[in-house]
Scaffold this motif. Structure first.
Motif, mmCIF file in Angstrom:
data_model
loop_
_atom_site.group_PDB
_atom_site.id
_atom_site.type_symbol
_atom_site.label_atom_id
_atom_site.label_comp_id
_atom_site.label_asym_id
_atom_site.label_seq_id
_atom_site.Cartn_x
_atom_site.Cartn_y
_atom_site.Cartn_z
ATOM 1 N N LEU A 278 0.835 -1.201 0.000
ATOM 2 C CA LEU A 278 0.000 0.000 0.000
ATOM 3 C C LEU A 278 0.872 1.254 0.000
ATOM 4 O O LEU A 278 0.563 2.236 -0.696
ATOM 5 C CB LEU A 278 -0.942 0.014 1.198
ATOM 6 C CG LEU A 278 -1.904 1.209 1.271
ATOM 7 C CD1 LEU A 278 -2.755 1.301 0.002
ATOM 8 C CD2 LEU A 278 -2.798 1.106 2.505
ATOM 9 N N ASP A 279 1.961 1.222 0.746
ATOM 10 C CA ASP A 279 2.897 2.349 0.710
ATOM 11 C C ASP A 279 3.465 2.527 -0.701
ATOM 12 O O ASP A 279 3.633 3.655 -1.179
ATOM 13 C CB ASP A 279 4.043 2.127 1.699
ATOM 14 C CG ASP A 279 3.594 2.180 3.146
ATOM 15 O OD1 ASP A 279 2.549 2.819 3.412
ATOM 16 O OD2 ASP A 279 4.270 1.584 4.008
ATOM 17 N N ARG A 280 3.749 1.411 -1.353
ATOM 18 C CA ARG A 280 4.257 1.492 -2.725
ATOM 19 C C ARG A 280 3.203 2.072 -3.666
ATOM 20 O O ARG A 280 3.533 2.834 -4.582
ATOM 21 C CB ARG A 280 4.690 0.103 -3.206
ATOM 22 C CG ARG A 280 5.866 -0.476 -2.446
ATOM 23 C CD ARG A 280 6.316 -1.785 -3.068
ATOM 24 N NE ARG A 280 7.328 -2.443 -2.261
ATOM 25 C CZ ARG A 280 8.161 -3.365 -2.712
ATOM 26 N NH1 ARG A 280 8.114 -3.750 -3.971
ATOM 27 N NH2 ARG A 280 9.051 -3.922 -1.910
ATOM 28 N N TRP A 281 1.956 1.703 -3.449
ATOM 29 C CA TRP A 281 0.875 2.243 -4.276
ATOM 30 C C TRP A 281 0.800 3.762 -4.134
ATOM 31 O O TRP A 281 0.695 4.486 -5.141
ATOM 32 C CB TRP A 281 -0.463 1.604 -3.888
ATOM 33 C CG TRP A 281 -1.615 2.095 -4.700
ATOM 34 C CD1 TRP A 281 -2.038 1.618 -5.906
ATOM 35 C CD2 TRP A 281 -2.482 3.187 -4.373
ATOM 36 N NE1 TRP A 281 -3.125 2.346 -6.343
ATOM 37 C CE2 TRP A 281 -3.413 3.305 -5.429
ATOM 38 C CE3 TRP A 281 -2.565 4.054 -3.288
ATOM 39 C CZ2 TRP A 281 -4.413 4.280 -5.434
ATOM 40 C CZ3 TRP A 281 -3.553 5.034 -3.297
ATOM 41 C CH2 TRP A 281 -4.472 5.137 -4.358
ATOM 42 N N HIS A 282 0.869 4.256 -2.912
ATOM 43 C CA HIS A 282 0.839 5.707 -2.693
ATOM 44 C C HIS A 282 2.056 6.378 -3.342
ATOM 45 O O HIS A 282 1.939 7.468 -3.917
ATOM 46 C CB HIS A 282 0.794 6.018 -1.193
ATOM 47 C CG HIS A 282 -0.548 5.796 -0.571
ATOM 48 N ND1 HIS A 282 -1.659 6.555 -0.892
ATOM 49 C CD2 HIS A 282 -0.971 4.895 0.352
ATOM 50 C CE1 HIS A 282 -2.706 6.133 -0.199
ATOM 51 N NE2 HIS A 282 -2.309 5.126 0.562
ATOM 52 N N HIS A 283 3.202 5.719 -3.258
ATOM 53 C CA HIS A 283 4.401 6.261 -3.898
ATOM 54 C C HIS A 283 4.210 6.319 -5.407
ATOM 55 O O HIS A 283 4.584 7.314 -6.061
ATOM 56 C CB HIS A 283 5.611 5.394 -3.540
ATOM 57 C CG HIS A 283 6.919 5.962 -4.010
ATOM 58 N ND1 HIS A 283 8.071 5.196 -4.105
ATOM 59 C CD2 HIS A 283 7.268 7.205 -4.435
ATOM 60 C CE1 HIS A 283 9.052 5.947 -4.550
ATOM 61 N NE2 HIS A 283 8.600 7.170 -4.758
ATOM 62 N N ALA A 284 3.609 5.274 -5.974
ATOM 63 C CA ALA A 284 3.357 5.257 -7.422
ATOM 64 C C ALA A 284 2.413 6.378 -7.823
ATOM 65 O O ALA A 284 2.576 6.996 -8.888
ATOM 66 C CB ALA A 284 2.792 3.906 -7.846
ATOM 67 N N GLU A 285 1.418 6.670 -6.999
ATOM 68 C CA GLU A 285 0.511 7.778 -7.299
ATOM 69 C C GLU A 285 1.275 9.094 -7.341
ATOM 70 O O GLU A 285 1.038 9.935 -8.217
ATOM 71 C CB GLU A 285 -0.603 7.840 -6.252
ATOM 72 C CG GLU A 285 -1.681 6.786 -6.425
ATOM 73 C CD GLU A 285 -2.542 7.043 -7.658
ATOM 74 O OE1 GLU A 285 -2.852 8.217 -7.948
ATOM 75 O OE2 GLU A 285 -2.899 6.073 -8.340
ATOM 76 N N SER A 286 2.192 9.283 -6.401
ATOM 77 C CA SER A 286 2.991 10.509 -6.390
ATOM 78 C C SER A 286 3.875 10.594 -7.627
ATOM 79 O O SER A 286 4.018 11.666 -8.240
ATOM 80 C CB SER A 286 3.856 10.567 -5.125
ATOM 81 O OG SER A 286 3.054 10.622 -3.959
ATOM 82 N N LEU A 287 4.473 9.459 -8.013
ATOM 83 C CA LEU A 287 5.315 9.445 -9.204
ATOM 84 C C LEU A 287 4.499 9.718 -10.464
ATOM 85 O O LEU A 287 4.967 10.387 -11.391
ATOM 86 C CB LEU A 287 6.031 8.099 -9.326
ATOM 87 C CG LEU A 287 7.116 7.787 -8.294
ATOM 88 C CD1 LEU A 287 7.658 6.376 -8.509
ATOM 89 C CD2 LEU A 287 8.241 8.812 -8.363
ATOM 90 N N THR A 288 3.274 9.204 -10.499
ATOM 91 C CA THR A 288 2.405 9.444 -11.651
ATOM 92 C C THR A 288 2.087 10.925 -11.788
ATOM 93 O O THR A 288 2.143 11.493 -12.887
ATOM 94 C CB THR A 288 1.100 8.643 -11.521
ATOM 95 O OG1 THR A 288 1.403 7.254 -11.394
ATOM 96 C CG2 THR A 288 0.202 8.853 -12.740
#
Length: 258
Positions: free
Chosen positions: A215-225
Motif C-alpha cells: 500500500l505504501d508502494r501504491w501511494h508512492h506510485a501515485e505521487s510518481l504518476t
C-alpha cells in the motif's frame, strides 16, 4: 498576487477527471449502440477498439497493454469481436465523440480546452506508452465539432496518464494486478467487475494480504504518476496551465479536484 499555477497543481487537480470522467464513454449507452450496430457483444468494442490502434495484437499483448484484466477475459472478448482494426478504432472513436456531444454540453470553451490538451499529448515523449501513441495517431474529430474534440482530447490525456501510472507501478515494484488488489477504495469488488473469477481474485488478495508495504508502494506510485504527468504539462505556460485547470473544472459532472 496569487502564485502561478504549476504543472504539479494541474496534474493533481485533474487526477480524478482523467481517471473517472474521461473514460466513461467506454461503459456508456453510446458504446452499447455502436456494439449493437457491429453485432458484437457488450464490452467487445472496448477491448477490440481500444487495442486496435496497435493493429491485430494477440490477446496476451492486449492483456499486457491494458494491465488490469485477466488474460482469459481478454481472449474471450477478442474472439467474440472479430472486427477489422480500422473499423474498430473508428467505432470506438465515434462512441467517444458522440458521448462528448451528449454529455459535455456546458463545458466552457471546449475547443480551447481540447487544444491545450492536444498540445500536451502531441508534445509528450511516448516511449514505452504504446496505447497513447496509437491513439495519438488516430483520426480526430473534424473542425467545429468542439464537444467531440474535448472528449477525444480527454481520452488521449487519460491514456497518457494511465500509461505513466503503469510505468510508476513498475518503478515501485508493483504489478497492475497488485495495484488493483491493494487500492484502498477498490480491491475485491473491482477485481470481480473486471472479470476476475472469484477464486482468482481471492488468491490475488491473499497474496498481498501480508504485504503492508504494497500500500505504501501504491501511494508512492501515485505521487510518481502525478510528477510524470506534470512533466508533460510543462509544455504549457503558467497562464495556460491556470486556464486549463479552470476550463476542466467547469466540465459537467467533473469529479472534485484531488
Amino acid at each position: 498576487m496569487s502564485a502561478p499555477t504549476t504543472p504539479e497543481d494541474v496534474a493533481a487537480a485533474t487526477r480524478m477527471l482523467l481517471v473517472d470522467l474521461a473514460g466513461r464513454f467506454m461503459t456508456s449507452p453510446e458504446l452499447a449502440e455502436q456494439e449493437a450496430q457491429l453485432g458484437v457483444p457488450r464490452s467487445g468494442l472496448y477491448f477490440r477498439g481500444r487495442s486496435a490502434v496497435l493493429g491485430d495484437p494477440p490477446a496476451s499483448v492486449v492483456a499486457a497493454a491494458f494491465g488490469i484484466f485477466p488474460t482469459r477475459l481478454v481472449e474471450i472478448m477478442l474472439e467474440r469481436t472479430p472486427v477489422p482494426a480500422a473499423t474498430a478504432v473508428g467505432a470506438l472513436a465515434a462512441t467517444c465523440w458522440q458521448w462528448g456531444r451528449n454529455h459535455l454540453a456546458g463545458a466552457p470553451s471546449p475547443h480551447r480546452a481540447a487544444a491545450l490538451l492536444y498540445r500536451v499529448v502531441d508534445d509528450a515523449d511516448l516511449s514505452g506508452l504504446p496505447l497513447v501513441a496509437g491513439w495519438r495517431s488516430a483520426p480526430r474529430p473534424g473542425p467545429g465539432d468542439d464537444l467531440a474534440d474535448l472528449a477525444h482530447a480527454l481520452n488521449l490525456a487519460r491514456e497518457l496518464r494511465g500509461g505513466l501510472h503503469f510505468c510508476a507501478l513498475r518503478a515501485v515494484g508493483l504489478t497492475a494486478h497488485q495495484a488493483v488488489a491493494v487500492h484502498p477504495e477498490e480491491g475485491r469488488r473491482r477485481l470481480l467487475r473486471l472479470g476476475w473469477r472469484a477464486t482468482d481474485a481471492d488468491a490475488l488478495l491473499a497474496s498481498v494480504a501480508d504485504r503492508p508495504d504494497l500500500l505504501d508502494r501504491w501511494h508512492h506510485a501515485e505521487s510518481l504518476t502525478t510528477a510524470a504527468f506534470a512533466a508533460t504539462l510543462a509544455v504549457l505556460t503558467p497562464d495556460e496551465l491556470a486556464e486549463l485547470r479552470t476550463l476542466l473544472a467547469g466540465v459537467p459532472d467533473a469529479p472534485p479536484a484531488g
